[in-house]
Design an enzyme around this catalytic site. Sequence first.
Site, PDB file in Angstrom:
ATOM      1  N   LYS A  53    -101.823  97.245   8.157  1.00 45.52           N
ATOM      2  CA  LYS A  53    -100.705  96.491   8.468  1.00 45.52           C
ATOM      3  C   LYS A  53    -101.268  96.110  10.174  1.00 45.52           C
ATOM      4  CE  LYS A  53     -97.647  98.300   5.395  1.00 45.52           C
ATOM      5  NZ  LYS A  53     -96.692  99.345   4.932  1.00 45.52           N
ATOM      6  N   GLN A  97     -93.246 103.620   7.631  1.00 43.33           N
ATOM      7  CA  GLN A  97     -93.823 103.610   6.519  1.00 43.33           C
ATOM      8  C   GLN A  97     -93.343 104.758   5.493  1.00 43.33           C
ATOM      9  OE1 GLN A  97     -96.903 101.777   5.718  1.00 43.33           O
ATOM     10  NE2 GLN A  97     -96.655 102.923   3.700  1.00 43.33           N
ATOM     11  N   ASP A 120     -89.121  94.851   6.200  1.00 40.00           N
ATOM     12  CA  ASP A 120     -89.297  95.167   4.919  1.00 40.00           C
ATOM     13  C   ASP A 120     -88.226  94.650   3.749  1.00 40.00           C
ATOM     14  OD1 ASP A 120     -91.674  96.636   4.605  1.00 40.00           O
ATOM     15  OD2 ASP A 120     -90.836  98.674   5.382  1.00 40.00           O
TER      16      ASP A 120
END
Length: 293
Positions: A53, A97, A120
Site C-alpha cells: 500500500k 491493517q 476502507d
Amino acid sequence: MTTTILDGKRTAELTRNALLDTISQLTQSGHTPGLAVVLVGNDPASRVYVNSKVKACEQLGIYSQKWVLSAETTQTELLDLIHKLNEDPRIHGILVQSPPPSHIDETEVIRHIDPRKDVDGFHPVNVAKLVLDDPSGFVPCTPLGCMELLKTYGIPTVGKHAVVLGRSMIVGKPMASLLVGKESNATVTIAHSRTEGLEEVCRSADILVAAVGKPQLVKASFIKPGAVVIDVGINRVRDASSPRGYRLVGDVDFPNVQPLCSAITPVPGGVGPMTIAMLMSNTVKACRQISGC
Ligand code: NDP
C-alpha cells in the site's frame, strides 16, 4: 463459448493512470493526498500488504505514513494515534491493517476513525451512506474494485440477477449493496453458509460473486451458461511443484468453470490488484472532499 478474462492488473493500471492527473492538480494547489497505514504486530502477510500500500502511494505521488506498532500496543495507545491522525492535515485517509492482535477491539478502533478519512469504508457512517446511495461515502475497496471491473468491461448489471456468495462486512454485504444500488440496479441474492440449495441458487445467477474463502468451492455445476463470474477468493493450497510449496487459487474452480462463462476474473490477477488501486482512489476522493478541491 468465448470467455472474456477480466484482467485486474490491466484495469488497476488504467485506474492508477487516471488518478495521476488529479493527484498532480491537487499537489499543485497545495493539497497532496495523504494516507496513513497503521500496522499493529508482526503478522508477515499484513506486513506485505502494508508495504504494498505504501509503495502504491509512492508510485502515484501520494504522501504516506507507515506506523508499525508492537504487538503489545494497548487499545488506548492505538486510539491515541488514530485521534492524532484524525487531526493531522497532511493525512486524508487512515487505514488500520486487519487483523490486529486479539486484545485490540477492531470494531471500536474503526469507530474512532474520522469517517471523512475512513478510506476502507468500514465506519458505520460510511456503511450507512452506501446503503443510502450517498456518493460522498467511502465504499470498501474490494467490492469497489469488483464494480470497477464490471464497468471497465461494459458488463450490464441492470435487471440482472446477481448472487453474492458470502456476507462479510468487507466484501459480501457491501458488494450486494453496490449491485442493488441505484447505479447498478441488479436484483440481488446474498448466499452464505446456511443457505439451502446453494448450488441451485448460484446457478440462477447472471452475475456470480464468490467471496467465501473456500478453495474452488464453486464448481461448473454452480454456473448458468453465459454467466459472469467474479472470484474474490484468495486461498493458498499446497503445491509441491511450486518453489514456494503452495499456489494461490480462488473460490472458483477456474479450469472447469471458465468454459461456461461469458466473463470471469482469474486468481491471481483479477480482483486482487483492484483492491489497492481502489484504496488509492478513495484516498484521492477523501483529499478532494476534505480540501474542497
Ligand atoms: P469471511 O470469512 O469474513 O466471510 C466468508 C463468507 O463466506 C461468510 O459469509 C460465510 O458464511 C460464507 N461461507 C463460508 N463457507 C461457506 C460455504 N461452504 N458455503 C456458503 N457460504 C460460505 O471472508 P471475507 O469476506 O473476508 O473474504 C472472502 C474471501 O475473499 C477470502 O478468500 C479472502 O482471502 C478474499 N479476499 C480477497 C480480497 C482481495 O483483495 N482480492 C480482499 C478481501 C478478502 P457465514 O456468514 O454463514 O459464516
